[in-house]
Motif scaffolding. Structure first.
Motif, PDB file in Angstrom:
ATOM      1  N   LEU A 107      19.235  17.419  -2.949  1.00 29.76           N
ATOM      2  CA  LEU A 107      18.046  18.012  -2.588  1.00 29.76           C
ATOM      3  C   LEU A 107      16.893  17.745  -3.306  1.00 29.76           C
ATOM      4  N   ALA A 108      17.035  17.994  -4.782  1.00 26.86           N
ATOM      5  CA  ALA A 108      15.925  17.839  -5.643  1.00 26.86           C
ATOM      6  C   ALA A 108      15.234  16.640  -5.640  1.00 26.86           C
ATOM      7  N   LEU A 109      16.195  15.640  -5.759  1.00 27.68           N
ATOM      8  CA  LEU A 109      15.990  13.999  -5.840  1.00 27.68           C
ATOM      9  C   LEU A 109      15.170  13.727  -4.653  1.00 27.68           C
ATOM     10  N   ARG A 110      15.471  14.092  -3.506  1.00 30.14           N
ATOM     11  CA  ARG A 110      14.861  14.026  -2.212  1.00 30.14           C
ATOM     12  C   ARG A 110      13.429  14.756  -2.368  1.00 30.14           C
ATOM     13  N   HIS A 111      13.345  15.899  -2.839  1.00 34.05           N
ATOM     14  CA  HIS A 111      12.104  16.484  -2.922  1.00 34.05           C
ATOM     15  C   HIS A 111      11.131  15.760  -3.908  1.00 34.05           C
ATOM     16  N   GLU A 112      11.597  15.594  -4.821  1.00 36.14           N
ATOM     17  CA  GLU A 112      10.809  14.762  -5.800  1.00 36.14           C
ATOM     18  C   GLU A 112      10.501  13.069  -5.491  1.00 36.14           C
ATOM     19  N   LEU A 113      11.391  12.647  -4.877  1.00 32.23           N
ATOM     20  CA  LEU A 113      11.037  11.302  -4.059  1.00 32.23           C
ATOM     21  C   LEU A 113       9.883  11.359  -3.015  1.00 32.23           C
ATOM     22  N   TYR A 114       9.665  12.612  -2.180  1.00 30.39           N
ATOM     23  CA  TYR A 114       8.727  12.692  -1.387  1.00 30.39           C
ATOM     24  C   TYR A 114       7.458  13.063  -1.917  1.00 30.39           C
ATOM     25  N   ARG A 115       7.534  13.726  -2.991  1.00 33.76           N
ATOM     26  CA  ARG A 115       6.428  14.266  -3.955  1.00 33.76           C
ATOM     27  C   ARG A 115       5.949  13.040  -4.438  1.00 33.76           C
ATOM     28  N   VAL A 116       6.515  12.027  -5.037  1.00 36.92           N
ATOM     29  CA  VAL A 116       5.983  10.976  -5.775  1.00 36.92           C
ATOM     30  C   VAL A 116       5.539  10.104  -4.604  1.00 36.92           C
ATOM     31  N   ALA A 117       6.281   9.710  -3.721  1.00 40.12           N
ATOM     32  CA  ALA A 117       5.788   8.896  -2.623  1.00 40.12           C
ATOM     33  C   ALA A 117       4.580   9.291  -2.108  1.00 40.12           C
ATOM     34  N   SER A 118       4.421  10.569  -1.559  1.00 39.13           N
ATOM     35  CA  SER A 118       3.264  11.227  -1.185  1.00 39.13           C
ATOM     36  C   SER A 118       2.028  10.739  -1.783  1.00 39.13           C
ATOM     37  N   GLU A 119       2.203  11.118  -3.315  1.00 41.81           N
ATOM     38  CA  GLU A 119       1.197  11.373  -4.250  1.00 41.81           C
ATOM     39  C   GLU A 119       0.663   9.596  -4.631  1.00 41.81           C
ATOM     40  N   ASP A 120       1.691   8.547  -4.623  1.00 40.39           N
ATOM     41  CA  ASP A 120       1.321   7.441  -4.907  1.00 40.39           C
ATOM     42  C   ASP A 120       1.096   6.431  -3.984  1.00 40.39           C
ATOM     43  N   TRP A 121       1.684   6.275  -2.810  1.00 35.81           N
ATOM     44  CA  TRP A 121       1.355   5.202  -1.879  1.00 35.81           C
ATOM     45  C   TRP A 121       2.145   5.251  -0.658  1.00 35.81           C
ATOM     46  N   MET A 122       3.072   5.838  -0.704  1.00 35.37           N
ATOM     47  CA  MET A 122       4.264   5.462   0.717  1.00 35.37           C
ATOM     48  C   MET A 122       3.743   6.063   1.996  1.00 35.37           C
ATOM     49  N   PHE A 123       3.136   7.288   1.759  1.00 40.90           N
ATOM     50  CA  PHE A 123       2.856   7.895   3.080  1.00 40.90           C
ATOM     51  C   PHE A 123       1.276   8.120   3.452  1.00 40.90           C
ATOM     52  N   ASP A 124       1.034   7.960   4.359  1.00 44.87           N
ATOM     53  CA  ASP A 124      -0.549   8.483   4.736  1.00 44.87           C
ATOM     54  C   ASP A 124      -0.227  10.000   5.424  1.00 44.87           C
ATOM     55  N   GLU A 125      -1.385  10.493   5.790  1.00 45.70           N
ATOM     56  CA  GLU A 125      -1.549  11.981   6.202  1.00 45.70           C
ATOM     57  C   GLU A 125      -0.584  12.236   7.284  1.00 45.70           C
ATOM     58  N   ASP A 126      -0.629  11.170   8.213  1.00 45.42           N
ATOM     59  CA  ASP A 126       0.237  11.537   9.435  1.00 45.42           C
ATOM     60  C   ASP A 126       1.763  11.102   9.564  1.00 45.42           C
ATOM     61  N   SER A 127       2.285  10.780   8.251  1.00 47.18           N
ATOM     62  CA  SER A 127       3.505  10.386   8.210  1.00 47.18           C
ATOM     63  C   SER A 127       4.427  11.495   7.821  1.00 47.18           C
ATOM     64  N   VAL A 128       5.513  11.557   8.137  1.00 51.36           N
ATOM     65  CA  VAL A 128       6.609  12.561   8.196  1.00 51.36           C
ATOM     66  C   VAL A 128       7.942  11.918   7.393  1.00 51.36           C
ATOM     67  N   LEU A 129       8.390  12.248   6.357  1.00 47.67           N
ATOM     68  CA  LEU A 129       9.605  11.878   5.679  1.00 47.67           C
ATOM     69  C   LEU A 129      10.891  12.377   6.560  1.00 47.67           C
ATOM     70  N   VAL A 130      11.568  11.513   6.901  1.00 45.20           N
ATOM     71  CA  VAL A 130      12.736  11.850   7.816  1.00 45.20           C
ATOM     72  C   VAL A 130      14.015  11.324   7.245  1.00 45.20           C
TER      73      VAL A 130
END
Length: 61
Positions: free
Chosen positions: A37-60
């Protein structure tokens, strides 16, 4: 057998490195839910900040 996970802080890892750690975690410690869970949370944070998601996307996951 001793596992060497290295010494890089999770906060300094790239999204690719975190994803690789998650893949390896399934092999080495499949019952370590807290670490997963900690790794998944950090992955979401890094991806959100860097490039992976736009404002309308959700990590599933």
């Amino acid at each position: 057998m001793t596992q060497n996970w290295g010494m890089k802080p999770v906060g300094a890892m790239t999204a690719m490195e975190i994803r690789a750690a998650l893949d390896r975690l399934d092999e080495v410690a499949p019952e370590d839910t807290a670490l997963e869970l900690a790794l998944r949370h950090e992955l979401y944070r890094v991806a959100s900040e860097d490039w992976m998601f736009d404002e309308d996307s959700v990590l599933v996951g």
